[in-house]
Design a protein around this motif. Structure first.
Motif, short mmCIF file in Angstrom:
data_model
loop_
_atom_site.label_atom_id
_atom_site.label_comp_id
_atom_site.label_asym_id
_atom_site.label_seq_id
_atom_site.Cartn_x
_atom_site.Cartn_y
_atom_site.Cartn_z
N PRO A 209 -0.12 -40.81 16.36
CA PRO A 209 -0.16 -39.80 15.29
C PRO A 209 0.77 -38.62 15.59
O PRO A 209 0.35 -37.48 15.75
CB PRO A 209 -1.62 -39.36 15.27
N THR A 210 2.06 -38.92 15.69
CA THR A 210 3.10 -37.93 15.93
C THR A 210 4.17 -38.11 14.84
O THR A 210 4.16 -39.12 14.13
CB THR A 210 3.74 -38.13 17.31
N ASP A 212 7.19 -39.16 14.67
CA ASP A 212 7.94 -40.42 14.62
C ASP A 212 7.17 -41.59 15.23
O ASP A 212 7.73 -42.67 15.43
CB ASP A 212 9.31 -40.27 15.28
N GLY A 213 5.89 -41.37 15.56
CA GLY A 213 5.05 -42.45 16.06
C GLY A 213 5.11 -42.68 17.56
O GLY A 213 4.35 -43.50 18.09
N THR A 214 6.00 -41.98 18.26
CA THR A 214 6.07 -42.15 19.71
C THR A 214 5.48 -40.93 20.42
O THR A 214 5.37 -39.85 19.85
CB THR A 214 7.53 -42.36 20.17
N CYS A 215 5.14 -41.12 21.68
CA CYS A 215 4.50 -40.05 22.45
C CYS A 215 5.40 -38.82 22.56
O CYS A 215 6.63 -38.94 22.67
CB CYS A 215 4.18 -40.54 23.85
N VAL A 216 4.79 -37.66 22.54
CA VAL A 216 5.50 -36.40 22.72
C VAL A 216 5.15 -35.84 24.09
O VAL A 216 3.98 -35.76 24.46
CB VAL A 216 5.12 -35.39 21.62
N GLY A 251 6.30 -25.79 25.34
CA GLY A 251 5.45 -25.31 24.27
C GLY A 251 5.55 -26.13 23.01
O GLY A 251 4.77 -25.96 22.08
N SER A 252 6.54 -27.03 22.95
CA SER A 252 6.72 -27.83 21.74
C SER A 252 6.85 -29.32 22.03
O SER A 252 6.28 -30.16 21.35
CB SER A 252 7.94 -27.35 20.94
N GLY A 253 7.61 -29.68 23.05
CA GLY A 253 7.72 -31.07 23.43
C GLY A 253 8.81 -31.83 22.70
O GLY A 253 9.40 -31.36 21.72
N PRO A 283 -2.00 -40.42 26.14
CA PRO A 283 -2.30 -39.57 24.99
C PRO A 283 -1.07 -39.43 24.09
O PRO A 283 0.07 -39.60 24.54
CB PRO A 283 -2.68 -38.23 25.62
N ALA A 284 -1.31 -39.12 22.84
CA ALA A 284 -0.20 -39.01 21.89
C ALA A 284 0.73 -37.85 22.22
O ALA A 284 1.95 -37.97 22.10
CB ALA A 284 -0.76 -38.83 20.47
N ARG A 285 0.15 -36.75 22.67
CA ARG A 285 0.97 -35.55 22.89
C ARG A 285 0.41 -34.74 24.05
O ARG A 285 -0.79 -34.44 24.09
CB ARG A 285 0.97 -34.69 21.62
N ILE A 286 1.27 -34.44 25.02
CA ILE A 286 0.90 -33.52 26.10
C ILE A 286 2.06 -32.55 26.27
O ILE A 286 3.17 -32.95 26.62
CB ILE A 286 0.64 -34.23 27.43
N VAL A 287 1.78 -31.29 26.01
CA VAL A 287 2.81 -30.25 26.12
C VAL A 287 2.20 -29.05 26.82
O VAL A 287 1.03 -28.72 26.59
CB VAL A 287 3.32 -29.85 24.72
N ALA A 288 2.97 -28.42 27.68
CA ALA A 288 2.46 -27.27 28.43
C ALA A 288 2.92 -25.95 27.83
O ALA A 288 4.04 -25.83 27.32
CB ALA A 288 2.91 -27.35 29.89
N ASP A 289 2.04 -24.97 27.91
CA ASP A 289 2.34 -23.61 27.46
C ASP A 289 2.94 -22.84 28.64
O ASP A 289 2.30 -22.67 29.67
CB ASP A 289 1.04 -22.95 26.99
#
Length: 325
Positions: A209-210, A212-216, A251-253, A283-289
């Motif tokens: 659920p991103t 373009d469908g690929t991991c962020v 912060g965005s990935g 996981p679909a998305r892992i981004v650090a602040d």
């Protein structure tokens, strides 16, 4: 003032040494060359080939080079492989840190910047990870990095050690053609190796659920990362306050497909990546602040995805030219 860089002959460590040079700060490198390269270290930088578990060699290095602090990067960094080699991973990442801290205490060296990892978080429950996010590592590698942070905190309470740990995800790019990522496990070398061999790179999962469908994920340029290590060292040396942990993130990935598209554009090798099944637990998305690091360390993403890929590809080609001589 001289700073010791453990693992300074490796891909990340050598970039940190380069950043210290640009800042006018002397360094001494300690590396066992298990994955590093002697020619990544400039000829005018003192180099000691030694395992960190050899405390006697460390004590000599502190004495002979008037070391003011340590940037500790050396370690076994492969999360997947650590599952197969837990004892090796613990020896390289935990036993070695105990020996390093003991040698530092003996030498009276009180400043340490630790190259930690976002692997300490495991699979986060939130899409944006902060320093306060729960740490639930899912591999021996992630466990050893978290234990390293605990060791620093314990030594700070017991002996006044001044320290900070930098957590980050995917380090890519090159700051100089002299240094390239030669890891057999990292994304950029894997894709470049496939393209050079005429094979098609693949993506694990295209139905997330991103956009373009690929991991962020967070991809950060190694030169930006190296600058953050220098900034942390300078704050410690100046006696300024630091947080125990900083996230170095965008912060965005960036999505895996965006990385692949940039690789096709930069290399000039047109390809459509093969989409395979998802990997369990991804996981679909892992981004650090990176807000805290921006506040204290001047952290910022100075390089675009195109910069990351172009610099990595240039360094890879330069490496191949040197190897062919």
């Amino acid at each position: 003032m001289t700073w010791m860089v453990t693992g300074g002959a490796g891909y990340i460590g050598a970039h940190v040494v380069e950043a210290f040079r640009l800042a006018g700060i002397d360094t001494v490198v300690v590396d066992n060359l298990s994955s590093g390269h002697r020619d990544f270290v400039p000829e005018d930088v003192p180099f000691i080939e030694a395992d960190l578990n050899g405390e006697i060699a460390l004590e000599g290095a502190f004495r002979d080079h008037d070391v003011a602090g340590v940037v500790h990067i050396a370690g076994y960094k492969y999360a997947g492989e650590s599952v197969k080699r837990p004892l090796y991973t613990y020896r390289a990442n935990v036993s070695a840190m105990v020996a390093l801290l003991a040698a530092m205490e003996t030498a009276g060296v009180q400043n340490l910047v630790f190259s930690s990892s976002a692997a300490t978080f495991g699979t986060p429950e939130t899409e944006l990870v902060t320093e306060a996010s729960p740490t639930v590592p899912e591999s021996p590698y992630g466990e050893t990095k978290l234990i390293g942070e605990w060791l620093l905190a314990d030594q700070a309470r017991a002996a006044g050690l001044r320290h900070t740990s930098l957590r980050y995800f995917n380090v890519v790019g090159s700051g100089t053609d002299r240094i390239t990522d030669t890891s057999p496990h990292n994304l950029f070398p894997l894709v470049f190796n496939a393209l050079v061999a005429g094979k098609t790179p693949h993506i694990n999962g295209g139905d997330y659920p991103t956009p373009d469908g690929t991991c962020v994920r967070d991809y950060i340029h190694v030169a930006d990362l190296a600058d953050a290590h220098v900034a942390a060292a300078q704050r410690l040396a100046a006696g300024e306050s630091v947080e125990p942990v900083y996230n170095l993130g965008s912060g965005s990935g960036t999505s895996v497909r965006e990385i692949m598209d940039a690789m096709a554009a930069v290399t000039g090798i047109d390809f459509t990546p093969e989409v395979k099944d998802r990997r369990p637990g991804d996981p679909a998305r892992i981004v650090a602040d990176g807000t805290l690091a921006a506040r204290d360390l001047g952290w910022t993403m100075r390089h675009s995805v195109q910069d990351m890929v172009a610099s990595a590809w240039s360094a890879r080609q330069a490496w191949e030219r040197r190897a062919a001589r």
